[in-house]
Design a protein around this motif. Structure first.
Motif, mmCIF file in Angstrom:
data_model
loop_
_atom_site.group_PDB
_atom_site.id
_atom_site.type_symbol
_atom_site.label_atom_id
_atom_site.label_comp_id
_atom_site.label_asym_id
_atom_site.label_seq_id
_atom_site.Cartn_x
_atom_site.Cartn_y
_atom_site.Cartn_z
ATOM 1 N N ILE A 19 0.843 -1.204 0.000
ATOM 2 C CA ILE A 19 0.000 0.000 0.000
ATOM 3 C C ILE A 19 0.874 1.248 0.000
ATOM 4 C CG2 ILE A 19 -1.602 1.369 1.392
ATOM 5 C CD1 ILE A 19 -3.040 -0.777 -0.025
ATOM 6 N N VAL A 23 0.768 4.211 -3.009
ATOM 7 C CA VAL A 23 0.576 5.644 -2.742
ATOM 8 C C VAL A 23 1.812 6.431 -3.194
ATOM 9 C CG1 VAL A 23 0.117 7.371 -0.966
ATOM 10 C CG2 VAL A 23 -0.930 5.124 -0.796
ATOM 11 N N GLY A 42 -2.565 12.138 0.093
ATOM 12 C CA GLY A 42 -3.230 11.149 0.926
ATOM 13 C C GLY A 42 -4.701 11.411 1.138
ATOM 14 N N LEU A 45 -6.658 9.334 -1.152
ATOM 15 C CA LEU A 45 -6.755 7.982 -0.620
ATOM 16 C C LEU A 45 -7.956 7.892 0.314
ATOM 17 C CD1 LEU A 45 -3.959 5.768 0.863
ATOM 18 C CD2 LEU A 45 -5.810 6.478 2.355
ATOM 19 N N SER A 70 -13.343 4.084 -8.013
ATOM 20 C CA SER A 70 -12.492 4.934 -7.164
ATOM 21 C C SER A 70 -11.373 5.553 -7.989
ATOM 22 C CB SER A 70 -11.900 4.112 -6.013
ATOM 23 O OG SER A 70 -12.901 3.668 -5.142
ATOM 24 N N THR A 74 -11.131 9.731 -8.627
ATOM 25 C CA THR A 74 -9.962 10.518 -8.223
ATOM 26 C C THR A 74 -9.147 10.970 -9.443
ATOM 27 O OG1 THR A 74 -8.924 8.364 -7.741
ATOM 28 C CG2 THR A 74 -9.720 9.646 -5.869
ATOM 29 N N SER A 154 -2.519 -4.459 -5.029
ATOM 30 C CA SER A 154 -1.546 -3.362 -4.914
ATOM 31 C C SER A 154 -0.350 -3.612 -5.822
ATOM 32 C CB SER A 154 -1.068 -3.215 -3.469
ATOM 33 O OG SER A 154 -2.120 -2.845 -2.618
ATOM 34 N N SER A 206 -3.890 6.781 -5.784
ATOM 35 C CA SER A 206 -4.187 7.044 -4.375
ATOM 36 C C SER A 206 -5.619 6.627 -4.039
ATOM 37 C CB SER A 206 -3.984 8.536 -4.074
ATOM 38 O OG SER A 206 -4.097 8.790 -2.689
ATOM 39 N N ALA A 209 -5.701 2.913 -3.697
ATOM 40 C CA ALA A 209 -5.127 2.517 -2.407
ATOM 41 C C ALA A 209 -6.142 2.687 -1.283
ATOM 42 C CB ALA A 209 -3.873 3.342 -2.115
ATOM 43 N N GLY A 210 -6.911 3.779 -1.328
ATOM 44 C CA GLY A 210 -7.943 3.994 -0.315
ATOM 45 C C GLY A 210 -9.030 2.942 -0.382
ATOM 46 N N GLY A 224 -5.630 10.209 5.703
ATOM 47 C CA GLY A 224 -4.787 10.413 4.542
ATOM 48 C C GLY A 224 -3.430 11.006 4.838
ATOM 49 N N TYR A 227 -0.363 8.769 5.445
ATOM 50 C CA TYR A 227 0.077 8.063 4.242
ATOM 51 C C TYR A 227 0.856 8.978 3.302
ATOM 52 C CZ TYR A 227 -2.417 3.816 5.429
ATOM 53 O OH TYR A 227 -2.811 2.664 6.055
#
Length: 293
Positions: A19, A23, A42, A45, A70, A74, A154, A206, A209-210, A224, A227
């Motif tokens: 992870i 990121v 972050g 995330l 997601s 983003t 990941s 990111s 990853a979240g 966040g 991270y």
């Protein structure tokens, strides 16, 4: 310690480190290409985690189905943010040093903006849901199925970005801009297209990853920021601009934290990370995996 216990300990570090790497890859892409040290990285995330939580608990959607959503959310936010703020800074800054300083201040403001927006919408309490929590036995050790899934995905996303940058024409353009922005533009590489695209991809990673983190841990609006700091440490370990170094640095830091916390105390996690960070800055300022050319 038994072999199974060691396996669980190292695997735990690798899962966490994967992870970290995901990121850090996005942040490294933004800084290496555009010199944007995005302190708000972050927070996206965190947005990816909350969007996944809402979909899983309210709509009943599978968290796996939320991974592309997601990323898309983003990614689009990244395009909009780059257009509204960072492109303007590029156009109005007299040189790279001024741009870096201004971009850093803008990203600080963006961090507080996104974090407070999430607190206003979802509140400050911890959130979470259960997903694939059944244990899986591997080589005498047991792991939660959701953590194995997080590790696999990941690494897949991290490897996909590295392959994209190393084997495609788009990736060659990005690497050329990282090595020599002026030279790359002289041979016709279009920064007006690549910059927003790569900024969006960085935030998209990111968000992914979240989404993955929400499958295994509780989430909160303030999740966040740590991270982002960890991603900066990982980039320092691997070398600024090095994608392979970021992947290796993330996995290494995860293992160091896991082993260190086992033999000391979980409360010393930050101390372990910053000790590694300072040692690398002093002994290998270009990163552990930097190669002289």
């Amino acid at each position: 310690m038994s072999l199974g216990a060691w396996l669980e300990l190292i695997a735990s570090g690798v899962i966490t480190g994967s992870i970290y790497a995901l990121v850090a890859l996005g942040l490294n892409l933004q800084y290496g290409l555009m010199r944007i040290l995005n302190i708000a990285h972050g927070e996206f995330l965190m947005l990816g985690a909350f969007v996944t939580w809402v979909a899983a608990t309210t709509l009943g959607w599978s968290p796996l189905a939320m991974i592309p959503l997601s990323f898309a959310l983003t990614f689009v936010l990244g395009l909009v943010i780059h257009r509204l703020w960072f492109k303007r800074l590029t156009d109005t800054s007299p040189n790279v040093d001024v741009f870096e300083a201004r971009a850093l201040m803008v990203s600080f403001g963006l961090m507080f903006l996104v974090q407070n927006f999430a607190s206003w919408v979802w509140g400050g309490e911890l959130r979470g849901y259960d997903y694939l929590t059944d244990p899986v036995a591997i080589g005498g050790a047991q792991f939660a199925a959701n953590k194995l899934l997080v590790l696999a995905l990941s690494l897949v996303f991290s490897a996909a970005l590295i392959v994209l940058l190393r084997t495609t024409l788009l990736g060659k353009g990005v690497r050329a801009l990282m090595q020599s922005p002026t030279g790359a533009q002289l041979v016709g590489i279009n920064t007006k297209t690549l910059h927003p695209l790569m900024f969006g991809i960085g935030l998209g990673l990111s968000g992914v990853a979240g989404c993955l983190l929400s499958m295994t841990y509780t989430i909160a609006p303030a999740m966040g920021e740590p991270y982002t700091v960890t991603a900066l440490i990982v980039i320092t370990l691997g070398g600024f601009g090095s994608m392979g170094g970021a992947l290796a640095g993330g996995l290494l830091l995860g293992i160091v934290e896991a082993v260190g916390m086992h033999f000391t105390s979980p409360s010393l996690k930050s101390l372990l990370s910053y000790t590694v960070f300072i040692a690398v800055l002093l002994l290998r300022p270009n990163g552990l995996f930097h190669r002289k050319r």
